[in-house]
Scaffold this active site. Sequence first.
Site, mmCIF file in Angstrom:
data_model
loop_
_atom_site.group_PDB
_atom_site.id
_atom_site.type_symbol
_atom_site.label_atom_id
_atom_site.label_comp_id
_atom_site.label_asym_id
_atom_site.label_seq_id
_atom_site.Cartn_x
_atom_site.Cartn_y
_atom_site.Cartn_z
ATOM 1 N N ASP A 267 0.875 -1.299 -0.051
ATOM 2 C CA ASP A 267 0.116 0.001 -0.039
ATOM 3 C C ASP A 267 0.897 1.225 -0.209
ATOM 4 O OD1 ASP A 267 -2.167 1.697 -0.136
ATOM 5 O OD2 ASP A 267 -3.189 0.715 1.721
HETATM 6 C C1 NOJ Z 1 -3.992 3.903 0.052
HETATM 7 C C2 NOJ Z 1 -5.105 3.112 0.310
HETATM 8 O O1 NOJ Z 1 -5.189 2.393 1.437
HETATM 9 C C3 NOJ Z 1 -5.474 2.278 -0.870
HETATM 10 O O2 NOJ Z 1 -6.573 1.428 -0.665
HETATM 11 C C4 NOJ Z 1 -5.406 2.751 -2.012
HETATM 12 O O3 NOJ Z 1 -5.679 1.746 -3.261
HETATM 13 C C5 NOJ Z 1 -3.794 3.384 -2.050
HETATM 14 N N1 NOJ Z 1 -3.775 4.536 -1.189
HETATM 15 C C6 NOJ Z 1 -3.602 4.156 -3.550
HETATM 16 O O4 NOJ Z 1 -4.566 5.181 -3.700
#
Ligand code: NOJ
Length: 720
Positions: A267
């Site tokens: 993430d």
């Molecule tokens: C953080 C989030 O937790 C995740 O769900 C998301 O896909 C990513 N950022 C990318 O934006």
Amino acid sequence: MNDQQLLDLIGQMTREDKIAQLLQLTGAFYEGFHDKELLTGPMEELGVNEAMVNASGSALNLSGARTITEVQQTYLKKNRLGIPLLFMADVVHGFKTIFPIPLAIGCSWNLPLAEKSAEIAARESAVSGIHVTFAPMVDLVRDPRWGRVMESTGEDPHLNSLFARAFVRGYQGDDLKGDKERLASCVKHFAAYGAPEGGREYNTVDMSERNLREYYLPAYKAAIEEGCALVMASFNTVDGIPASGNEKLMRGILRGEWGYDGVVISDWASIREMIAHGVCEDDREAALKAIRAGIDIEMMTPCYVHHLPELLAGGEVDEKLIDEAVLRILQLKEKLGLFENPLRGADPEREREVILCDDHREAAYELAAESCVLLKNNGSLPLSPNAKVALVGPYAESNDILGWWSCAGDKEDAVSLAAALRERMDSSRLTTAGCGIESISSSERDAMFAAASDADVLVVAFGEDVAMSGEGASRTNLQLPKAQLELLQQLAATGKPIAVVLFNGRPLDLTGVFEEADAVLEAWFPGVEGGAAIADLLLGRVNPSGRLSMSFPHSVGQVPVHYNKFNTGRPLTPGHEDERYISKYIDSPNEPLLPFGFGLSYTEFEYGELEISGAKLSRNESLTVQVKVTNTGLRSGIETVQLYIRDLAGEVVRPLRELKDFVRLALKPGETGTAIFTLTEQQLRYHHSDLSFTSDSGAFRVYVGSNSRDTREAGFQLVP
Ligand code: NOJ
């Protein structure tokens, strides 16, 4: 290209080329291709150089056919080996045609429609140049304090797994290469991100492995079994180790046990965040732990590009690990057909044709109509045809109803409730007046009371601000903003019937709403066609059919409160509320206000006797459970007949109820339908103390009904 050709390509890559494939950067880096000034800021901030950007493997959150075409073409001129860039984005509940939030979609219990929503989201974003969506989010949720419950389909592992499959099928179709209007899907957040302590965002997750496997893992597994191309690691710890460095989770369970061979992505910054978690001293150690755990792509931190070269040189990381990660990324590019056609679906003309086209809006309308849940109704809904209606409250006129994670959505495309009602009602019968969400000015109040004064019935559109749910929006108070509760009391003093419509991203504590309102319709954040769908529900042109996929607590003090709980050794039984030494609160019921599976209709359904085809179930046969359901009211409606089981004496404690199946019956007035279920031994399996997934011979109960609380029951024995 076949795997051998991909391996040959890897053979031509330098170490730097390979490591750069593992780097994912935001659109800003590539949009800056033509403008060094624009690029310098982001590069300096992240500590990456131009060579790394030019060889990086994937970009996130860029869209638009023209933009992506230009970026891809420029990138390919710079990339020595001509390996196309992958474009990934958060297309969570629609791209431009925004559907209801996933929690609302969960309440539709309509899997084909959920699949269609994903297919439409894929079409719109694929023609805008995107290749991968960071969806579905399938985290099981039990704590409405957590803002991201809006992204999940709810609290039940079985229902979540079915939705996980439906979404993956909708996004990916069955021929990613041939069908350029589909996307590769990335299931997230592996694992158990939905169980942060206290519901606080990014907080520690700590649970037994049995609990993890029994409740939290099934939906990710279902997505993977459906062929999901990517997995995103979660921010949280799993048994003390952040997912991004958790070898047991990633290599052990995901790749080893489940045989997953697709891409794993971190993430945002989650590799570097292992330093703050306190399991790595620095970026170098973070890179080491992440690559060993099997994280292929690092999103938005440079630990890999900075440190893998030295870790390889020093022998701490085997080159094989890098080659495997690169191969998986190249395989994904190949699966998407990017080597043959790096622009894939990006097509400005098609973009104009399909985005927000009538068919897409129609599907958004249907899903919004099926996602709303009628929580209370003493008869004031549907609105009677001649009644004069005052529509007031913060969401009366607002078109800010798309909900969090509607990144490419535009609220200007959304139909507000007022606009939809105006289209459907004679102007002499409708007055409207809006107000703020957290505070209401005296002129707003005056306008609302003026609107109310002449009306027979008040429709009060309340809710949370969009930003009060979604990532980074945990709350400790689950009530509506105070100003709204005060307004409701004042409106109730007029003595006029009140129907409250709720726009929100989580189960709320409805104290102060449920008592005052004559009817309550939960509309969630319903997407671009939300206003139209709600208007038709209020007017009775459509009969509500949504069922809660997450319980509504009486108060935040009950949280987590979910239907599939255990009995304890001292359960609370009716009539014993005053006893002290039993498992209960002294100031609140144990049960939630509204249980999982609950939802009212404008018609009535009557259940017949529950019939079970035998008293014994053997391991290689099945039992049939059936019940007749009659629509005894005056309107057509959909009844979601739910089947739950309970293992009365497990090796470890078993929930009081577990959803195993459901059937949606569409019945005309007077019509009788039969819900028929097949029960097999497989459905009775669970994780035992040694983690084996087996069943226990002995007594079971089976419950069938309209929600997890109101059921008819029968019993059977599982025989050895
Ligand atoms: C953080 C989030 O937790 C995740 O769900 C998301 O896909 C990513 N950022 C990318 O934006």
